[in-house]
Design an enzyme around this catalytic site. Structure first.
Site, short mmCIF file in Angstrom:
data_model
loop_
_atom_site.label_atom_id
_atom_site.label_comp_id
_atom_site.label_asym_id
_atom_site.label_seq_id
_atom_site.Cartn_x
_atom_site.Cartn_y
_atom_site.Cartn_z
N TYR A 213 39.87 43.32 43.60
CA TYR A 213 39.22 42.51 42.57
C TYR A 213 38.58 43.49 41.58
O TYR A 213 37.70 44.25 41.95
CB TYR A 213 38.16 41.60 43.18
CG TYR A 213 38.72 40.39 43.88
CD1 TYR A 213 38.71 39.14 43.27
CD2 TYR A 213 39.27 40.49 45.15
CE1 TYR A 213 39.22 38.03 43.90
CE2 TYR A 213 39.80 39.38 45.79
CZ TYR A 213 39.78 38.15 45.16
OH TYR A 213 40.30 37.05 45.79
N HIS A 399 43.12 25.71 44.28
CA HIS A 399 43.26 27.13 44.60
C HIS A 399 43.13 27.38 46.09
O HIS A 399 42.16 26.98 46.74
CB HIS A 399 42.20 27.94 43.86
CG HIS A 399 42.31 29.42 44.10
ND1 HIS A 399 43.39 30.16 43.67
CD2 HIS A 399 41.49 30.29 44.73
CE1 HIS A 399 43.22 31.43 44.02
NE2 HIS A 399 42.08 31.54 44.67
#
Length: 620
Positions: A213, A399
Site C-alpha cells: 500500500y 469490495h
C-alpha cells in the site's frame, strides 16, 4: 418434451426458408447504435457493444478477422460449462449458431434450443461484424441467465470461417473479460468550461512482495470559488493493469501544510509520515477492472470551499503475488471539474466490516458469511442531525479479496427488509467498479444496512484474517450519495471475547503489550498469540458453521465516524446485531414464465411447426 425438442430442430432448420430476411445480404442491414462498449483484448482487435431493453439484450461484435468470431458467457472465465455463439459471414451471408460447453473438457455442442437471434452481419477486407440478440432469461438450462451480477465474457476468433467439421481451434486468439452487462449507463454532458487535475504517483519502485500500500499527500488546485468534480478517470500506467488493484482518495485535515507534500511512503507502516494519520475520510474509490466514474447530471464532488479538502492522500494498492522485479509505476487519478455548479454535493460512506484481525474466517469452508452492520443507531444519530429527510444513494462499489464469492447490501427500515441495495453473486476479485443504481435509494433516520460477504476457503489450511493483503479479507461497500452529510464510516466488528471462548481460551495476559495479544490459559494455548491459537484449533466444516452462527449473534462494536477524525456519540459502543433471517435470492428472472420448447417458434412457422409436432408426437 422430447418430441418438442425434435420438432424445434426440424423447424429451426426450415426457418431460413420461411424467414428469408434472417440471412439477407449484408448491404441491407444498417448498423445499430449501442450505449455500452468494451474492448475485450489488449490489442484492440475485439470490440463488444451492447444494449438492453426490458427483458432482451442485443450484442454487436466487431473483430479484426474475416473468419469466425466467438463470444460466450462463462461461470469461471474458462471454456468449460459456458454458453456461447459462433458466427461469421460467408459469401456475403451472415451465420450464427448457439453452442454450449457443458462438458468439463470444453468441447462445443450445438444447443437444441437456438436462443440467439441473428440481427445482421457484414465484413470488409479486414473486419467482421455480427449482431445478435437474446432474452435475459431464455428458459433454456443450457443458457446462462443474464442478471446484474458480474458476467465473465469469453471471446475467440479465427482467420477461417466455420467449416463442415465445426470451428477450428482458435489458438491464442482468445481471452476473458469481466463486465457488468446490465449496469445502467450514466449519461452526463461535459461542459465546455471543464478543467482537469491529475493526481499521480511519480516513479514508485514497486517492492518485490505480494502486497504494497503506497501513500502520498497531494495538494488540490487553489480555487477562488466553488467547483464540482463531475468525472473521475483512472490513469493506469500501460502494462501495470495487473499490478494496480485499487486506489482510494482520502480527504486530509486542513491543519496540514505544504510540508506534507512530495513524500511517498508505504501506508500503515511504522515509519510512515505522521501526516498520513490526518487523512481518514474517503472521497473517491476505484478498483481493478473499473472504468472512469461520472456523477449524475445534478450531482458533483465539491472543491474550493472552506469545508472542502485542500490536501488529499492517495492510497494505491499494488498486488504483486509473483514478486516481480523492476516495475516503476506512475499511476493515479484524473479529476475533471467545472465552475458550473450542480444542485447537490456528493458524499461517500464506507460501510461493512471494520478491517481488523477480529474479522476471521475458518479454513476449508465452502460457504462462510461475514456481516458488517451500518447500524440503526449510527444512521439514526447522523441523519437526524444532518438530514432528517434522508440521503439518496446513486452508486455502490462492493469490495472483497480473493476468497470473496458473493457480496450484497441488505436494507432494513423499521426491521422490515427492503429490496437489496446492491448485489453481485458472481464477484470477481479482478473486476470491481461502481454499480449505478437503477433507481436512487433513500436512506432515512433509523434505517440500517448489512453488507454480507460470502467466502470460499476450501483451498486454505489456516484462518483467513481481516487485513490489507489480498490473501487477507475485507467485506466493504462504498456508497455514493447526495446531499453530503458528516458521516464517513458506518461499520461494525464482532467482539473478540466470544470468538476466543469458542476455541476454549480462558484468559489472556494483561496489560496487553504486544499485537496480536498473548493467551495465558489454557495450557494448550499458553504463550501463543490469539491468531496462533485460532490456527491451532482443530477446525472442521461443522465447527466452522457453528462459529459462523455464533459470530452473527454476538455483540459488535460500532464505528460511526465523522470527517476529520471526529466521531458520533454511538461510535465505539457494543450492541447486539439484529436477528436476521438468512438471505434468499429473489431474482427477477423467477417471474419469467418459461414455455415449452414448441412455444418459442416464430409465428410465421406455426402452421408447419404444429404439423411436424403432431407427426413426431404421434410417431413416438
Amino acid at each position: 418434451m422430447q418430441s418438442c425438442v425434435w420438432c424445434l430442430v426440424l423447424v429451426a432448420g426450415l426457418l431460413p426458408l420461411l424467414l428469408p430476411g434472417a440471412a439477407a445480404a449484408v448491404d441491407t442491414w444498417p448498423r445499430t447504435t449501442y450505449r455500452h462498449h468494451a474492448v475485450l483484448d489488449a490489442n484492440g482487435k475485439y470490440h463488444l457493444r451492447w444494449d438492453h431493453h426490458a427483458a432482451r439484450i442485443t450484442f454487436e461484435v466487431e473483430v479484426e478477422t474475416r473468419g469466425y468470431v466467438g463470444l460466450g458467457i462463462s461461470p469461471t472465465g474458462s471454456m468449460a460449462r459456458s454458453d456461447m455463439i459462433v458466427g461469421g459471414v460467408v459469401n456475403g451471408r451472415p451465420y450464427l449458431k448457439d453452442y454450449n460447453t457443458l462438458n468439463i473438457d470444453g468441447k462445443l455442442n450445438k444447443d437444441y434450443q437456438q436462443d440467439y437471434h441473428l440481427e445482421y452481419g457484414m465484413e470488409n477486407d479486414t473486419h467482421t461484424i455480427i449482431a445478435f440478440s437474446r432474452d435475459l432469461n431464455t428458459c433454456d438450462n443450457e443458457d446462462k441467465i443474464i442478471t446484474e451480477n458480474t458476467v465473465r465474457v469469453i471471446w475467440a476468433y479465427h482467420p477461417e470461417d466455420v467449416g463442415q467439421d465445426g470451428p477450428q481451434y482458435h489458438s491464442s486468439n482468445c481471452g476473458r473479460k469481466s463486465i457488468h452487462l446490465l449496469n445502467p449507463e450514466m449519461e452526463t454532458s461535459i461542459p465546455s468550461d471543464v478543467l482537469t487535475f491529475n493526481i499521480r504517483h511519480q516513479n514508485v519502485l514497486i517492492p518485490e512482495k505480494d502486497t504494497t500500500y503506497w501513500c502520498q499527500i497531494f495538494k488540490l488546485p487553489t480555487l477562488t470559488k466553488k467547483h464540482h468534480v463531475i468525472k473521475v478517470d483512472p490513469i493506469i500506467q500501460k502494462g501495470h493493469e495487473h499490478l494496480v488493484h485499487h486506489i482510494l482518495l482520502y480527504q486530509c485535515h486542513n491543519s496540514l501544510n505544504d510540508s506534507a507534500l512530495d513524500i511517498g511512503h508505504e501506508c500503515y507502516h511504522s515509519n510512515m509520515p505522521d501526516d498520513f494519520l490526518y487523512c481518514e475520510s474517503i472521497i473517491m474509490a476505484w478498483a481493478i477492472g473499473g472504468k472512469g466514474f461520472s456523477f449524475p447530471p445534478d450531482v458533483g464532488l465539491s472543491l474550493g470551499t472552506t469545508d472542502d479538502p485542500t490536501y488529499v492522500l492517495m492510497e494505491m494498492h499494488y498486488d504483486n503475488p509473483g514478486f516481480q522485479q523492476g516495475y516503476v509505476d506512475s499511476s493515479g487519478l484524473k479529476l475533471i471539474y467545472t465552475p458550473t455548479l450542480r444542485k447537490y454535493d456528493a458524499g461517500i460512506i464506507e460501510t461493512g466490516v471494520w478491517v481488523s484481525l477480529y474479522h476471521m474466517i475458518p479454513p476449508d469452508m465452502p460457504n462462510y458469511i461475514s456481516q458488517g452492520h451500518c447500524s440503526m443507531e449510527c444512521l439514526q444519530e447522523a441523519l437526524s442531525e444532518e438530514k432528517p429527510s434522508g440521503i439518496h444513494v446513486f452508486a455502490v462499489l462492493l469490495h472483497s479479496h480473493l476468497a470473496g464469492r458473493a457480496l450484497r447490501i441488505r436494507h432494513f427500515r423499521k426491521s422490515v427488509e427492503q429490496p437489496l441495495l446492491a448485489y453481485d453473486d458472481e464477484f470477481d476479485f479482478n473486476f470491481q467498479e461502481f454499480h449505478y443504481m437503477k433507481e436512487e435509494r433513500v436512506l432515512l433516520p433509523g434505517d440500517s444496512l448489512v453488507t454480507e460477504c460470502e467466502y470460499n476457503t476450501r483451498s486454505r489450511r489456516n484462518m483467513t484474517w481481516g487485513g490489507l493483503s489480498t490473501r487477507d479479507e475485507m467485506c466493504l461497500s462504498y456508497l455514493l450519495y447526495y446531499p453530503k452529510i458528516d458521516l464517513s464510516r458506518c461499520e461494525s466488528l464482532p467482539e473478540i471475547a466470544p470468538q476466543l471462548k469458542f476455541i476454549g481460551v480462558k484468559e489472556i495476559y494483561h496489560p496487553i503489550m504486544t499485537w496480536p495479544f498473548i493467551i495465558k490459559s489454557p495450557k494448550k494455548y499458553k504463550n501463543l498469540s490469539f491468531t496462533e491459537a485460532m490456527n491451532k484449533f482443530r477446525w472442521s466444516r461443522k465447527k466452522g458453521r457453528e462459529f459462523n452462527n455464533l459470530v452473527h449473534g454476538i455483540e459488535m462494536n460500532i464505528r460511526c465516524a465523522k470527517h476529520d477524525q471526529r466521531e458520533w456519540q454511538v461510535n465505539g459502543i457494543p450492541v447486539l446485531p439484529p436477528a436476521l433471517k438468512p438471505w434468499e435470492p429473489k431474482l427477477e428472472s423467477q417471474s419469467v414464465t418459461c414455455r415449452t420448447t414448441c412455444q418459442f417458434l416464430d409465428p410465421l412457422s406455426i402452421p408447419l411447426s404444429l404439423t411436424l409436432c403432431a407427426v413426431f408426437t404421434t410417431g413416438m
